[in-house]
Design an enzyme around this catalytic site. Structure first.
Site, PDB file in Angstrom:
ATOM      1  N   ALA A 126       0.826  -1.211   0.000  1.00 60.34           N
ATOM      2  CA  ALA A 126       0.000   0.000   0.000  1.00 60.34           C
ATOM      3  C   ALA A 126       0.860   1.260   0.000  1.00 60.34           C
ATOM      4  O   ALA A 126       0.620   2.195  -0.771  1.00 60.34           O
ATOM      5  CB  ALA A 126      -0.938  -0.007   1.204  1.00 60.34           C
ATOM      6  N   TRP A 156       6.015 -11.505   2.450  1.00 59.29           N
ATOM      7  CA  TRP A 156       5.777 -12.920   2.733  1.00 59.29           C
ATOM      8  C   TRP A 156       4.504 -13.458   2.102  1.00 59.29           C
ATOM      9  O   TRP A 156       4.184 -14.633   2.265  1.00 59.29           O
ATOM     10  CB  TRP A 156       5.743 -13.129   4.253  1.00 59.29           C
ATOM     11  CG  TRP A 156       6.992 -12.618   4.898  1.00 59.29           C
ATOM     12  CD1 TRP A 156       7.159 -11.458   5.593  1.00 59.29           C
ATOM     13  CD2 TRP A 156       8.288 -13.229   4.850  1.00 59.29           C
ATOM     14  NE1 TRP A 156       8.458 -11.304   6.002  1.00 59.29           N
ATOM     15  CE2 TRP A 156       9.180 -12.381   5.561  1.00 59.29           C
ATOM     16  CE3 TRP A 156       8.789 -14.416   4.294  1.00 59.29           C
ATOM     17  CZ2 TRP A 156      10.525 -12.672   5.705  1.00 59.29           C
ATOM     18  CZ3 TRP A 156      10.133 -14.702   4.443  1.00 59.29           C
ATOM     19  CH2 TRP A 156      10.983 -13.843   5.149  1.00 59.29           C
ATOM     20  N   GLN A 207       2.359 -15.268  -0.293  1.00 58.76           N
ATOM     21  CA  GLN A 207       2.692 -16.318  -1.246  1.00 58.76           C
ATOM     22  C   GLN A 207       1.682 -16.403  -2.383  1.00 58.76           C
ATOM     23  O   GLN A 207       2.029 -16.467  -3.552  1.00 58.76           O
ATOM     24  CB  GLN A 207       2.764 -17.674  -0.527  1.00 58.76           C
ATOM     25  CG  GLN A 207       3.876 -17.771   0.496  1.00 58.76           C
ATOM     26  CD  GLN A 207       3.826 -19.085   1.264  1.00 58.76           C
ATOM     27  OE1 GLN A 207       2.899 -19.870   1.127  1.00 58.76           O
ATOM     28  NE2 GLN A 207       4.823 -19.312   2.093  1.00 58.76           N
ATOM     29  N   GLU A 214      -8.288 -20.141  -4.972  1.00 59.58           N
ATOM     30  CA  GLU A 214      -8.140 -20.282  -3.530  1.00 59.58           C
ATOM     31  C   GLU A 214      -9.515 -20.354  -2.877  1.00 59.58           C
ATOM     32  O   GLU A 214     -10.544 -20.196  -3.540  1.00 59.58           O
ATOM     33  CB  GLU A 214      -7.312 -19.107  -2.961  1.00 59.58           C
ATOM     34  CG  GLU A 214      -5.878 -19.107  -3.455  1.00 59.58           C
ATOM     35  CD  GLU A 214      -5.049 -17.978  -2.887  1.00 59.58           C
ATOM     36  OE1 GLU A 214      -3.820 -18.091  -2.916  1.00 59.58           O
ATOM     37  OE2 GLU A 214      -5.620 -16.985  -2.403  1.00 59.58           O
ATOM     38  N   HIS A 264      -5.015 -18.048   9.615  1.00 56.16           N
ATOM     39  CA  HIS A 264      -4.739 -18.855   8.427  1.00 56.16           C
ATOM     40  C   HIS A 264      -4.715 -20.323   8.852  1.00 56.16           C
ATOM     41  O   HIS A 264      -4.069 -20.680   9.839  1.00 56.16           O
ATOM     42  CB  HIS A 264      -3.397 -18.475   7.793  1.00 56.16           C
ATOM     43  CG  HIS A 264      -3.253 -18.974   6.394  1.00 56.16           C
ATOM     44  ND1 HIS A 264      -3.050 -20.308   6.103  1.00 56.16           N
ATOM     45  CD2 HIS A 264      -3.316 -18.337   5.203  1.00 56.16           C
ATOM     46  CE1 HIS A 264      -2.983 -20.454   4.796  1.00 56.16           C
ATOM     47  NE2 HIS A 264      -3.138 -19.270   4.221  1.00 56.16           N
ATOM     48  N   ARG A 298     -11.617 -19.427   4.935  1.00 54.90           N
ATOM     49  CA  ARG A 298     -10.596 -19.688   5.951  1.00 54.90           C
ATOM     50  C   ARG A 298     -11.157 -19.859   7.357  1.00 54.90           C
ATOM     51  O   ARG A 298     -10.625 -20.636   8.145  1.00 54.90           O
ATOM     52  CB  ARG A 298      -9.562 -18.555   5.939  1.00 54.90           C
ATOM     53  CG  ARG A 298      -8.672 -18.587   4.716  1.00 54.90           C
ATOM     54  CD  ARG A 298      -7.700 -17.432   4.681  1.00 54.90           C
ATOM     55  NE  ARG A 298      -6.823 -17.541   3.517  1.00 54.90           N
ATOM     56  CZ  ARG A 298      -5.937 -16.618   3.187  1.00 54.90           C
ATOM     57  NH1 ARG A 298      -5.807 -15.520   3.913  1.00 54.90           N
ATOM     58  NH2 ARG A 298      -5.171 -16.789   2.119  1.00 54.90           N
ATOM     59  N   HIS A 327      -3.323 -14.414  11.180  1.00 55.27           N
ATOM     60  CA  HIS A 327      -2.803 -14.077   9.862  1.00 55.27           C
ATOM     61  C   HIS A 327      -3.181 -12.685   9.376  1.00 55.27           C
ATOM     62  O   HIS A 327      -2.378 -12.018   8.735  1.00 55.27           O
ATOM     63  CB  HIS A 327      -3.313 -15.115   8.858  1.00 55.27           C
ATOM     64  CG  HIS A 327      -2.821 -14.929   7.460  1.00 55.27           C
ATOM     65  ND1 HIS A 327      -1.473 -14.955   7.146  1.00 55.27           N
ATOM     66  CD2 HIS A 327      -3.485 -14.718   6.294  1.00 55.27           C
ATOM     67  CE1 HIS A 327      -1.330 -14.779   5.846  1.00 55.27           C
ATOM     68  NE2 HIS A 327      -2.521 -14.616   5.299  1.00 55.27           N
ATOM     69  N   GLU A 330      -3.947  -3.134   5.465  1.00 56.44           N
ATOM     70  CA  GLU A 330      -4.430  -3.846   6.649  1.00 56.44           C
ATOM     71  C   GLU A 330      -4.684  -2.928   7.828  1.00 56.44           C
ATOM     72  O   GLU A 330      -5.410  -3.283   8.754  1.00 56.44           O
ATOM     73  CB  GLU A 330      -3.441  -4.950   7.020  1.00 56.44           C
ATOM     74  CG  GLU A 330      -4.012  -6.011   7.921  1.00 56.44           C
ATOM     75  CD  GLU A 330      -3.068  -7.186   8.133  1.00 56.44           C
ATOM     76  OE1 GLU A 330      -3.366  -8.041   8.983  1.00 56.44           O
ATOM     77  OE2 GLU A 330      -2.014  -7.248   7.447  1.00 56.44           O
ATOM     78  N   ARG A 356     -12.075 -12.179   5.601  1.00 58.14           N
ATOM     79  CA  ARG A 356     -11.416 -11.809   4.342  1.00 58.14           C
ATOM     80  C   ARG A 356     -11.300 -13.002   3.408  1.00 58.14           C
ATOM     81  O   ARG A 356     -10.818 -14.059   3.800  1.00 58.14           O
ATOM     82  CB  ARG A 356     -10.019 -11.259   4.628  1.00 58.14           C
ATOM     83  CG  ARG A 356      -9.214 -10.931   3.366  1.00 58.14           C
ATOM     84  CD  ARG A 356      -7.852 -10.424   3.724  1.00 58.14           C
ATOM     85  NE  ARG A 356      -6.995 -11.485   4.241  1.00 58.14           N
ATOM     86  CZ  ARG A 356      -6.140 -12.176   3.505  1.00 58.14           C
ATOM     87  NH1 ARG A 356      -6.053 -11.954   2.205  1.00 58.14           N
ATOM     88  NH2 ARG A 356      -5.364 -13.089   4.063  1.00 58.14           N
ATOM     89  N   LEU A 390      -4.295  -7.886  -0.971  1.00 54.78           N
ATOM     90  CA  LEU A 390      -3.350  -7.162  -1.816  1.00 54.78           C
ATOM     91  C   LEU A 390      -4.088  -6.299  -2.828  1.00 54.78           C
ATOM     92  O   LEU A 390      -3.689  -5.167  -3.107  1.00 54.78           O
ATOM     93  CB  LEU A 390      -2.412  -8.138  -2.529  1.00 54.78           C
ATOM     94  CG  LEU A 390      -1.258  -8.705  -1.693  1.00 54.78           C
ATOM     95  CD1 LEU A 390      -0.479  -9.742  -2.486  1.00 54.78           C
ATOM     96  CD2 LEU A 390      -0.323  -7.586  -1.237  1.00 54.78           C
TER      97      LEU A 390
END
Length: 545
Positions: A20, A51, A53, A127, A249, A295, A356, A380, A391, A397
């Site tokens: 951001a 980090w 992924q 996902e 997570h 999640r 997470h 965030e 989320r 992102l």
């Protein structure tokens, strides 16, 4: 010789150097002077973006649609997403990806672009919670690829100054100085290279400091995720919302030496299965979407099975796929697991849930503006209404890029009418001394994270929350006394902020008399018919702008 308090003046002060913050800096006109503060060393990737992924969710393929992405997000958010924020974000997703490609981000290309399922030239994965393949990624190290590209672009801009080892302490506001209006004028900042506090004046200040997952004992986040922006904004009089929704997570690597190593949800998107120690799958018993459920559902299922069986972990298994596929799509995870003698092409990975993502934050409008004039919050740190009660994977992102670009346009528009910041006073350290009791900081840090994990974790009760509230009140008083009498350090600043955000999380959780999304209470297992945000207004609340 005692260091001298230095004064700096910029048009825009950006506190935070992740996706951001850097996107905002690059989207602002070259005519504005910009300072970007990083808590750590930029080359070591201290922020959370490094980090990440999985990737960035966006509507990119002809078989996908804005409506589908919006519907998936609303469904995952447990009825609490703000529909206007969801539609705004998703409708600008292609534009955000095009901008990233223009910055040189090396997203993974599709080896077979002609296939009907995915006609887009870049590889898209899927996902949890998504009904289509819409996650654009750079293998399994998307965050690092994005950060490297953005940093390269920032370093080409002479109007942007990157300052590593700089930790913001507090915002400077007109009301604190006895001046008229409700405006942010800058911040006091600890320069870790000099161990001294400097004064940064700015016409516009932007909080892009990340979330607060370090408030929990087990987390996928780096050490800097201490809720700095949320705490500073609240102390300055800004409202916060929905801080009870802390995303855990489902799959962090469980190994004594694997500190905070996340196993991407894209593993499950490509067919990895969750299993009990005896090899039995369990997710189909909890949700028809099985491993691809949102999640919150997957994390609670794992937590339930671990407690039911009394085991330390469950297992994530992708070894039924070809070794070449695994090594090609997940090279970082493959190499990292090998460091711990786990060959994911042959055996399952031990996993546990870990804190997470902070879904709540500082309340902002559709341009990232907070309640305080001249102060913005992004990523965030902010609460846009996009994530609701949970989320959806890889939307975070996207939110960073969309809102950072909108905030840049707003700042550019306002800059022509904005006056220079007045002269600001130096940081007053005349009444404090060097501490010889730093053990108190480390003890309080550990106590806070342990009782938050035990009492404000994946499953909550009124009794646990009450205990947590009593504990955090005692800690806040102790920390405040320490802060008032001793010289500030990074550890003390982060502990002060983390305790403040923990108290806000607990209050939000106590206010929610239902179970929804990431907030699950044994005392209120049902969901109320009407969804409402948990908003906390500080005593020194700013007038809404």
């Amino acid at each position: 010789m005692r260091a001298v308090n230095r004064h700096f003046r910029h048009d825009v002060l950006i506190i935070g150097s992740g996706a951001a913050g850097l996107t905002l800096a690059l989207s602002l006109p070259a005519s504005l002077s910009i300072a970007v503060l990083a808590k750590g060393d930029l080359a070591q990737g201290g922020g959370s973006t490094w980090w990440a992924q999985g990737g960035v969710a966006a509507v990119l393929d002809d078989g996908d649609s804005i409506e589908s992405h919006v519907d998936d997000t609303l469904r995952a958010g447990g009825g609490l997403c703000h529909k206007d924020a969801v539609r705004l974000t998703v409708s600008h997703s292609r534009e955000a990806i095009d901008w990233l490609l223009a910055q040189g981000v090396p997203f993974t290309r599709d080896p077979s672009p002609d296939k009907e399922e995915c006609a887009f030239e870049y590889h898209l994965t899927r996902e949890g919670g998504h009904s289509h393949r819409r996650i654009i990624h750079a293998a399994d190290a998307t965050g690092a690829a994005i950060m490297q590209s953005l940093l390269e672009q920032v370093q080409k801009r002479p109007n942007i100054e990157l300052l590593a080892q700089h930790v913001a302490i507090d915002l400077i506001t007109s009301s604190k100085l006895g001046l008229p209006g409700r405006r942010c004028l800058g911040a006091y900042v600890l320069d870790g290279t000099r161990d001294h506090v400097d004064t940064f004046a700015a016409r516009f200040t932007v909080l892009a400091c990340g979330g607060a997952s370090k408030v929990y004992l087990y987390t996928s986040n780096p050490d800097g995720a201490s809720g700095d922006g949320i705490a500073m904004a609240f102390r300055a009089g800004c409202r916060v919302a929905n801080l009870e929704f802390n995303q855990f997570h489902p799959t962090c690597l469980y190994h004594p030496k694997a500190k905070s190593f996340l196993l991407s949800e894209a593993l499950r998107g490509e067919g990895a299965l969750l299993k009990l120690p005896n090899g039995e799958r369990f997710m189909p018993r909890f949700d028809p979407r099985a491993e691809l459920a949102p999640r919150d559902i997957v994390a609670r299922a794992i937590d339930h099975e671990m407690k039911r069986l009394g085991v330390d972990c469950v297992y994530l298994d992708i070894s039924h796929l070809s070794a070449d596929f695994i090594k090609t799509h997940f090279p970082t995870i493959y190499r990292r697991c090998l460091d711990f003698s786990i060959d994911i092409t042959r055996e399952p990975m031990p996993v546990v849930p870990a804190a997470h993502y902070t879904c709540g934050g500082v309340m902002v409008d559709d341009c990232g503006r907070t309640d305080l004039s001249g102060l913005y919050a992004l990523g965030e740190t902010s609460f846009t209404g996009l994530h609701g009660a949970n989320r959806m994977a890889s939307n975070s992102l996207l939110e960073c890029f969309v809102y950072a670009r909108r905030a840049a346009a707003d700042i550019e528009r306002c800059a022509a009418q904005s006056a220079e910041s007045p002269a600001l006073p130096s940081w007053d350290a005349s009444q404090v001394t060097d501490s010889d009791e730093d053990i108190i900081i480390s003890h309080n840090w550990d106590e806070l994270r342990r009782f938050m994990w035990d009492y404000v974790g994946i499953v909550r009760t009124n009794k646990r929350l009450l205990r947590a509230h009593h504990r955090v009140q005692l800690l806040l008083a102790e920390i405040d006394e320490f802060y008032s009498n001793y010289k500030v350090s990074r550890d003390l600043i982060e502990l002060r902020n983390l305790a403040q955000v923990a108290e806000l999380m607990i209050r939000c959780a106590q206010n929610r008399k239902e179970s929804r999304g990431l907030h699950y209470s044994l005392d209120y297992p049902g969901r109320l018919e009407t969804a409402a945000d948990s908003i906390i207004v500080p005593e020194n609340a700013c007038e809404q702008t």
